[in-house]
Design a protein around this motif. Structure first.
Motif, PDB file in Angstrom:
ATOM      1  N   ILE A 191      -5.611   5.884  -8.736  1.00  0.00           N
ATOM      2  CA  ILE A 191      -5.554   4.484  -8.320  1.00  0.00           C
ATOM      3  C   ILE A 191      -6.980   3.921  -8.292  1.00  0.00           C
ATOM      4  CG2 ILE A 191      -3.398   4.615  -7.010  1.00  0.00           C
ATOM      5  CD1 ILE A 191      -5.038   4.860  -4.466  1.00  0.00           C
ATOM      6  N   PRO A 192      -7.118   2.633  -8.576  1.00  0.00           N
ATOM      7  CA  PRO A 192      -8.457   2.035  -8.553  1.00  0.00           C
ATOM      8  C   PRO A 192      -9.037   2.046  -7.137  1.00  0.00           C
ATOM      9  CG  PRO A 192      -6.826   0.528  -9.497  1.00  0.00           C
ATOM     10  CD  PRO A 192      -6.075   1.690  -8.954  1.00  0.00           C
ATOM     11  N   LEU A 193     -10.341   2.159  -7.044  1.00  0.00           N
ATOM     12  CA  LEU A 193     -11.009   2.223  -5.751  1.00  0.00           C
ATOM     13  C   LEU A 193     -10.669   1.003  -4.883  1.00  0.00           C
ATOM     14  CD1 LEU A 193     -12.986   3.791  -3.968  1.00  0.00           C
ATOM     15  CD2 LEU A 193     -14.852   2.566  -5.063  1.00  0.00           C
ATOM     16  N   THR A 198      -8.070  -1.100   0.184  1.00  0.00           N
ATOM     17  CA  THR A 198      -7.059  -1.921   0.877  1.00  0.00           C
ATOM     18  C   THR A 198      -6.062  -1.025   1.606  1.00  0.00           C
ATOM     19  OG1 THR A 198      -7.251  -3.541  -0.883  1.00  0.00           O
ATOM     20  CG2 THR A 198      -5.311  -3.723   0.512  1.00  0.00           C
ATOM     21  N   GLN A 199      -5.654   0.042   0.918  1.00  0.00           N
ATOM     22  CA  GLN A 199      -4.617   0.907   1.493  1.00  0.00           C
ATOM     23  C   GLN A 199      -5.119   1.609   2.750  1.00  0.00           C
ATOM     24  OE1 GLN A 199      -1.719   0.699   0.007  1.00  0.00           O
ATOM     25  NE2 GLN A 199      -0.476   2.486   0.522  1.00  0.00           N
ATOM     26  N   VAL A 225      -0.166  -1.379  -1.391  1.00  0.00           N
ATOM     27  CA  VAL A 225      -0.583  -1.832  -2.724  1.00  0.00           C
ATOM     28  C   VAL A 225      -0.596  -0.684  -3.738  1.00  0.00           C
ATOM     29  CG1 VAL A 225      -1.955  -3.758  -1.830  1.00  0.00           C
ATOM     30  CG2 VAL A 225      -3.057  -1.532  -2.189  1.00  0.00           C
ATOM     31  N   VAL A 226      -0.231   0.520  -3.265  1.00  0.00           N
ATOM     32  CA  VAL A 226      -0.317   1.701  -4.139  1.00  0.00           C
ATOM     33  C   VAL A 226       1.045   2.077  -4.737  1.00  0.00           C
ATOM     34  CG1 VAL A 226      -0.829   4.180  -4.150  1.00  0.00           C
ATOM     35  CG2 VAL A 226      -2.403   2.597  -3.040  1.00  0.00           C
ATOM     36  N   VAL A 227       2.059   2.182  -3.885  1.00  0.00           N
ATOM     37  CA  VAL A 227       3.337   2.739  -4.326  1.00  0.00           C
ATOM     38  C   VAL A 227       4.410   1.656  -4.528  1.00  0.00           C
ATOM     39  CG1 VAL A 227       5.204   4.318  -3.660  1.00  0.00           C
ATOM     40  CG2 VAL A 227       2.826   4.954  -3.220  1.00  0.00           C
TER      41      VAL A 227
END
Ligand code: HSE
Length: 297
Positions: A191-193, A198-199, A225-227
């Motif tokens: 995932i982007p930094l 945010t996560q 914002v990840v999954v």
């Protein structure tokens, strides 16, 4: 020589806590009977509710029971009866409830030789049979209750997280099946930094909010914002349910575990019941049938 237990459903991830955070539901769960038997080994003698394998090594409850049994030196065995209420593939910890129920019951009959972390360790073996990977975010809340954080899988370390007194969950389960293994396969490996930042900001804030009874901050932190951007596509009307839940007074909403169930959190029972009506309306307009539950956390 026998014990009847209620093995609860659980909500894993809680939006920003993928694979580490979870909470326990008090209104949905499986019933199980664990019995000492003269016949050595682990034997599944009854399964009602859903069509699941009787063969011990193919059954989630059987595999976790075997993991514990291997550590014992006893001249008796155990029989397991499973009265399954939690539909497999519903996203509220069906396999975890089975995996936990057998080891919890055996431990009681043996006079509690194992602590809760050890029970979780045995149950991980059962959970892995179902989801093809070792994760404990459904198991830990089923064993410890309330909110739990799996700080580490190896060595296994579980933290109890407090929660405000007046926190309720409304869970809707649209009757489609999503296999956890498939819902994991669609996730990116990296995932982007910027997303990671945010996560973990949301995750830290959520844990802080649970400790400080800050309902507003709970709501503001329930973002993933990840999954969720990947998995929400598998759940028909997910965005509508989330929007309607929040309009009806929920603090926030997200995917329960790997879906298709959707959870929302509310301050107080009245809000949780209002949310129930609002999200019922979303699926009532479609062909999809559903179950809906409200639980105090
Ligand atoms: N954390 C797991 C996942 C839970 O989301 O894949 C599965 O129930």
């Amino acid at each position: 020589n026998e014990i009847k237990i209620f093995s609860p459903a659980t909500v894993a991830n809680v939006s920003c806590g993928f694979d580490v955070l979870g909470f326990c539901l008090d209104s949905v769960g499986d019933n199980m009977v664990i019995r000492k038997s003269g016949k050595k080994g682990i034997h599944i003698t009854k399964i009602e509710g859903f069509d699941l394998p009787y063969e011990t090594v193919s059954n989630v409850a059987g595999v976790s029971a075997l993991a514990m049994y291997d550590k014992l030196d006893v001249d008796f065995g155990f029989e397991i009866e499973i009265y399954k209420n939690i539909k497999p593939g519903s996203g509220i910890g069906s396999s975890a409830a089975s995996a936990v129920g057998s080891v919890f019951g055996m431990n009681e009959l043996l006079g509690r030789p194992f602590n809760r972390t050890q029970l979780t360790q045995f149950a991980i073996k059962g959970e892995a049979l179902a989801s093809k990977c070792e994760h404990a975010d459904n198991l830990a809340p089923a064993i410890f209750g309330g909110f739990t954080l799996v700080k580490s899988i190896s060595p296994l370390e579980i933290l109890n997280i407090p929660s405000p007194n007046n926190l309720y969950a409304t869970i809707i389960h649209p009757q489609i099946e999503i296999k956890t293994s498939e819902a994991r396969a669609i996730l990116p490996n990296e995932i982007p930094l910027s997303k990671a930042i945010t996560q973990w900001a949301n995750f830290g804030s959520l844990i802080h909010a649970l400790h400080t009874n800050d309902y507003e901050l709970i709501g503001n932190s329930l973002n993933d914002v990840v999954v969720e951007p990947y998995r929400s596509k598998l759940i028909p009307h997910f965005d509508d349910v989330k929007t309607e839940a929040i309009k009806a007074g929920a603090l926030g909403a997200g995917i329960s575990g790997s879906g298709p169930s959707i959870f929302s959190l509310s301050k107080g029972l009245v809000n949780a019941m209002n949310v129930k009506e609002a999200i019922k309306n979303v699926y009532s307009k479609t062909e999809i049938t559903f179950d809906i539950h409200v639980s105090k956390i």
